[in-house]
Design a protein around this motif. Sequence first.
Motif, PDB file in Angstrom:
ATOM      1  N   ASN A 171     -12.306  -2.046   8.231  1.00 12.96           N
ATOM      2  CA  ASN A 171     -12.962  -2.872   6.877  1.00 12.96           C
ATOM      3  C   ASN A 171     -11.970  -3.378   5.550  1.00 12.96           C
ATOM      4  N   VAL A 172     -12.207  -1.798   5.420  1.00 15.23           N
ATOM      5  CA  VAL A 172     -11.941  -1.931   3.629  1.00 15.23           C
ATOM      6  C   VAL A 172     -10.463  -1.928   3.112  1.00 15.23           C
ATOM      7  N   ARG A 173      -9.520  -2.011   4.123  1.00 15.14           N
ATOM      8  CA  ARG A 173      -8.471  -2.694   4.118  1.00 15.14           C
ATOM      9  C   ARG A 173      -7.903  -3.647   3.899  1.00 15.14           C
ATOM     10  N   LYS A 174      -8.222  -4.593   5.563  1.00 11.69           N
ATOM     11  CA  LYS A 174      -8.577  -5.369   5.312  1.00 11.69           C
ATOM     12  C   LYS A 174      -8.762  -6.247   3.678  1.00 11.69           C
ATOM     13  N   ARG A 175     -10.179  -6.050   3.218  1.00 18.26           N
ATOM     14  CA  ARG A 175     -10.622  -5.966   2.427  1.00 18.26           C
ATOM     15  C   ARG A 175      -9.953  -6.338   0.862  1.00 18.26           C
ATOM     16  N   ILE A 176      -8.909  -5.126   1.023  1.00 17.18           N
ATOM     17  CA  ILE A 176      -7.843  -5.019  -0.441  1.00 17.18           C
ATOM     18  C   ILE A 176      -7.285  -6.110   0.317  1.00 17.18           C
ATOM     19  N   GLU A 177      -6.522  -6.516   1.572  1.00 15.15           N
ATOM     20  CA  GLU A 177      -5.411  -6.986   1.399  1.00 15.15           C
ATOM     21  C   GLU A 177      -5.962  -8.541   1.008  1.00 15.15           C
ATOM     22  N   TYR A 178      -6.964  -8.814   1.185  1.00 18.29           N
ATOM     23  CA  TYR A 178      -7.725 -10.758   1.278  1.00 18.29           C
ATOM     24  C   TYR A 178      -7.711 -10.342  -0.399  1.00 18.29           C
ATOM     25  N   ILE A 179      -8.222  -9.395  -1.132  1.00 16.92           N
ATOM     26  CA  ILE A 179      -8.720  -9.643  -2.789  1.00 16.92           C
ATOM     27  C   ILE A 179      -6.937 -10.027  -3.033  1.00 16.92           C
TER      28      ILE A 179
END
Lengths: 127, 361
Positions: free
Chosen positions: A77-85
């Motif tokens: 989840n955290v990695r996805k969030r980083i990509e999104y940001i």
Amino acid sequence: MAAVRELQKDLEAKANDLSKIQKDISKNHQVRKKYTIQLGENELVLKELDLLNDDANVYKLIGPVLVKQDLAEANANVRKRIEYISAELKRLDSTLQDLEEKQNSKKEAMFKLQQRIQSLQAGKDKA
Amino acid sequence: MVKGTVTSLSSIFAPDDALKASVHVQEVISQRQKEVQQLQAFLNDNTSLVNLLKKLPDQLHHDIMVPFGKAAFFPGKLIHTNEFMVLLGEGYYAERTSKQTVEILKRRGKGLDSQIESLNAVIKDLKFETSFFDETATEAAEGIVEIREDYVEEAFDEDKATTSGQDDFASILSRIDQLEKEELESELAEEGEEKDEADIEPEFRNLEIKESLDIPVYRDSHIKVPTPSGSNTPMRPVDHNISKEGLSRAPMSRDEVEVSTLASTSSSSNVSSKTRVAASSSSNASSKTSVAASGSSNASSKTSVAASMSKEVSNFGSRSSNDKAFTGSIVERTHNIENSQKGQTSAPASKPVSRFKLQRK
């Protein structure tokens, strides 16, 4: 005389556009700041999660509830969030550039208009 | 008489603007300082938390007063003293022991430290800016002016070379002239510029001399101006180039040819003065005779130079008074002062040298 008034109206309209563009630019800056801070925080979280043992308990605060999460899930989840940001930031960057270009062109147009008005005024005063 | 531009600093940097700028920068500085204070407060909290974490696992359970509502407490026990739920960020919590939590906190503290450092560096730069603005404001207010003058070559009185300071200058400058001649001869002998010196030392000395010869070169050009020899006047633009590139050899060689001819026409003792320098740079010795020969051949074409040599010699001394404007190059000459003074103690009584000896202390 009428030409001068027309030009002045035109100038006012352009000035309004310019102020709008500037507001957009400042908003863009604010959102960018927020996203940058979030990105930093997420990267910190990712670092700490990597340091955890596999059997450690991770919880996520969703509203008033602390929900137990799987470590792998939390990592993903955290990695996805980083990509999104990061993607959002890039988008904002391009928008910012567009806005700045528009602003510059508007400024130039306004300047030219002003010059025309001044020359017309000077011509009128002489006459 | 001297062309120049006087620009008052207040016209370039209006004192009001400078003050405003300084005030603005000071505001920015205060902002940054507040941020630094905030970060420092975080850091303090962090350390106190670390201390608490270290103490908690000492007991299995602690007896505490638990807050209940706004204004009430009741006695209770703090259990599970080694289990902590640490906020990692973005709503994520991790269960960790006391030691692991301490490590997490330490890492956060390091991040804060680096942030504080960068902010402090920024503040330092801003402070430099404000001090600069303040200084310019005060200077402009005081009416300090910036004076620029073109260097005008003039003839001046011969009587000025009487003070002891100027005597030193005259002697130093004459010494440098002679050293210049040496260099010139060495250059002429080899025809190539860099292939000359086998020794590195004399080359360095020559380079040193060249760099400090900005003014002496000018002087020589001045000296040539009053002389009726027509070939001297084209040297002036060349000399300007020389001052800019002290190490440009090509124009220097031409200049030095002139200098050597002037010197050789005045007296043969110049050869001996060259031998002084030859003591340190032996490779120049052979070249001097050849230059002296060429110098003597030119002497016939420039007999008038010898006549004006006396005037030039006195100009050496008076020249020094004008040269004081160039404090930069004077500093360099201190090297040559020691060298030239050593050389001059053994100087034979050559005509130009003797004059300088008279002028010397």
